[in-house]
Design an enzyme around this catalytic site. Sequence first.
Site, mmCIF file in Angstrom:
data_model
loop_
_atom_site.group_PDB
_atom_site.id
_atom_site.type_symbol
_atom_site.label_atom_id
_atom_site.label_comp_id
_atom_site.label_asym_id
_atom_site.label_seq_id
_atom_site.Cartn_x
_atom_site.Cartn_y
_atom_site.Cartn_z
ATOM 1 N N ALA A 177 0.859 -1.187 0.000
ATOM 2 C CA ALA A 177 0.000 0.000 0.000
ATOM 3 C C ALA A 177 0.892 1.233 0.000
ATOM 4 O O ALA A 177 2.095 1.138 0.283
ATOM 5 C CB ALA A 177 -0.891 0.023 1.238
ATOM 6 N N LYS A 178 0.360 2.352 -0.357
ATOM 7 C CA LYS A 178 1.066 3.634 -0.210
ATOM 8 C C LYS A 178 0.008 4.715 -0.127
ATOM 9 O O LYS A 178 -1.056 4.594 -0.732
ATOM 10 C CB LYS A 178 1.969 3.888 -1.427
ATOM 11 C CG LYS A 178 3.072 4.884 -1.190
ATOM 12 C CD LYS A 178 4.137 4.352 -0.258
ATOM 13 C CE LYS A 178 5.501 4.898 -0.512
ATOM 14 N NZ LYS A 178 6.561 4.090 0.085
#
Length: 431
Positions: free
Chosen positions: A120-121
């Site tokens: 994720a980011k």
Amino acid sequence: MASTSTTETEQATEESTEPESALETARRQLQHAADHLDIDPNIVERLKHPKSVHEVTVPIERDDGGVDVFTGYRAQHDSVRGPHKGGLRYHPEVTRDECVGLGMWMTWKCAVMDLPFGGAKGGISVNPKELSEREKEQLTRRFTEEIRDVIGPTVDIPAPDMGTDPQTMAWLMDAYSMQEGETIPGVVTGKPPVVGGSKGRDSAPGRSVAIIAREAIDYYDMEIQQTSVGIQGYGSVGANAARLLDEWGANVVALSDVNGGIYDTNGLDTHSIPTHHEEPEAVMTHDAPQTVSNEELLELDVDVLIPAAIGNVLTDGNASAVQADIIVEGANGPTTTTASEIFAERGIPVIPDILANAGGVTVSYFEWLQDINRRAWSLERVNDELETEMLTAWNDVREEFESRDVTWRDAAYIVALSRVAEAHDARGLWP
Ligand code: NAD
């Protein structure tokens, strides 16, 4: 919650542009690794898209009484192996696509390390230098509230990235915990140790870069005591890697920060040169026989080159002039696709970022384990376990490198993609 979840539908262009966007690079590398493997093309197609992207509006009251509205994102790529994991950046150039591309990289980084996480980011499109401490806290707390339903210790665990730090993570943890009615340290990593952060987290990415550089030096039959090293960037990653390699006997001959570099063929005393965090941008204040520009540093005649500052510094413009025998990527994405091809043709091994700097996410995993078990580990235990994890990952990648005619980058992506694809295959596609 004021977030909207969307599914990525657009296709990345596959033409070679220099430099590519993070998303283009991530998709290109995924396809490249998939071409080496016998995996269901439908799984590859699925992995080109994030599971979801949350876009939220983050209003804050400024110190002058006015209200400013910022846009925040959390892109969650894949969770087949465990909760999403990845950084949160505050930077004016944060975009939805950048979060998607960097989130995809996190999936591979976690998988190559065999951590039970997916990628994720996230981030907010804001210049944190233009915010007071109070405004930054308000921004973080409001953003946390907006993404509260989609994060959590078993769902998605943010960490510091560009423009955010342990204090940001402490605010995030507090805002989340207040709403949940109990202290939940495992919702973020990279916190200050006093609220459940891990010892050794700050130095871990640089430590892993040094461990992987040491293994690569050994693999190519070089003696670390006779190895010269040039490092671009003297922050968390560059300085920790430099000092460890120096302690292990390597000759660190060149170092730089944003203002330029210093060069001494007899070796620099890394411990007497202040890091970015001890005294920002102080490398050039150190006495050395020669100064070099950041561009010149990359082309010095060194055995090992470690770009550890920013992305896209090794390009089609300088790859032919690089004289290093081995490149170890400390920064994320320092080598463009074309430069990687030039290095492959020239027979210069490039040990990729997703392996070399993965010490950060690995110690984040240790922090999460400590939080869940409410038990702090000693620094010695953290460093010992990190060493073990790095050597295991190095050996997994080395086996692929030796058994196939591929680059180190391809080998790392093959290890990662195989693990993610096998998990998808085993779990199946929900109708
Ligand atoms: P940092 O802010 O601690 O240090 C960055 C260093 O690079 C400083 O010395 C700075 O002066 C120098 N620098 C900045 N711009 C430069 C430029 N244009 N040319 C040359 N030098 C420049 O950053 P960091 O945490 O060490 O991160 C460095 C790289 O490593 C980034 O690509 C980051 O994404 C990556 N990374 C960091 C971590 C982490 O947890 N810190 C983990 C994995 C990867």
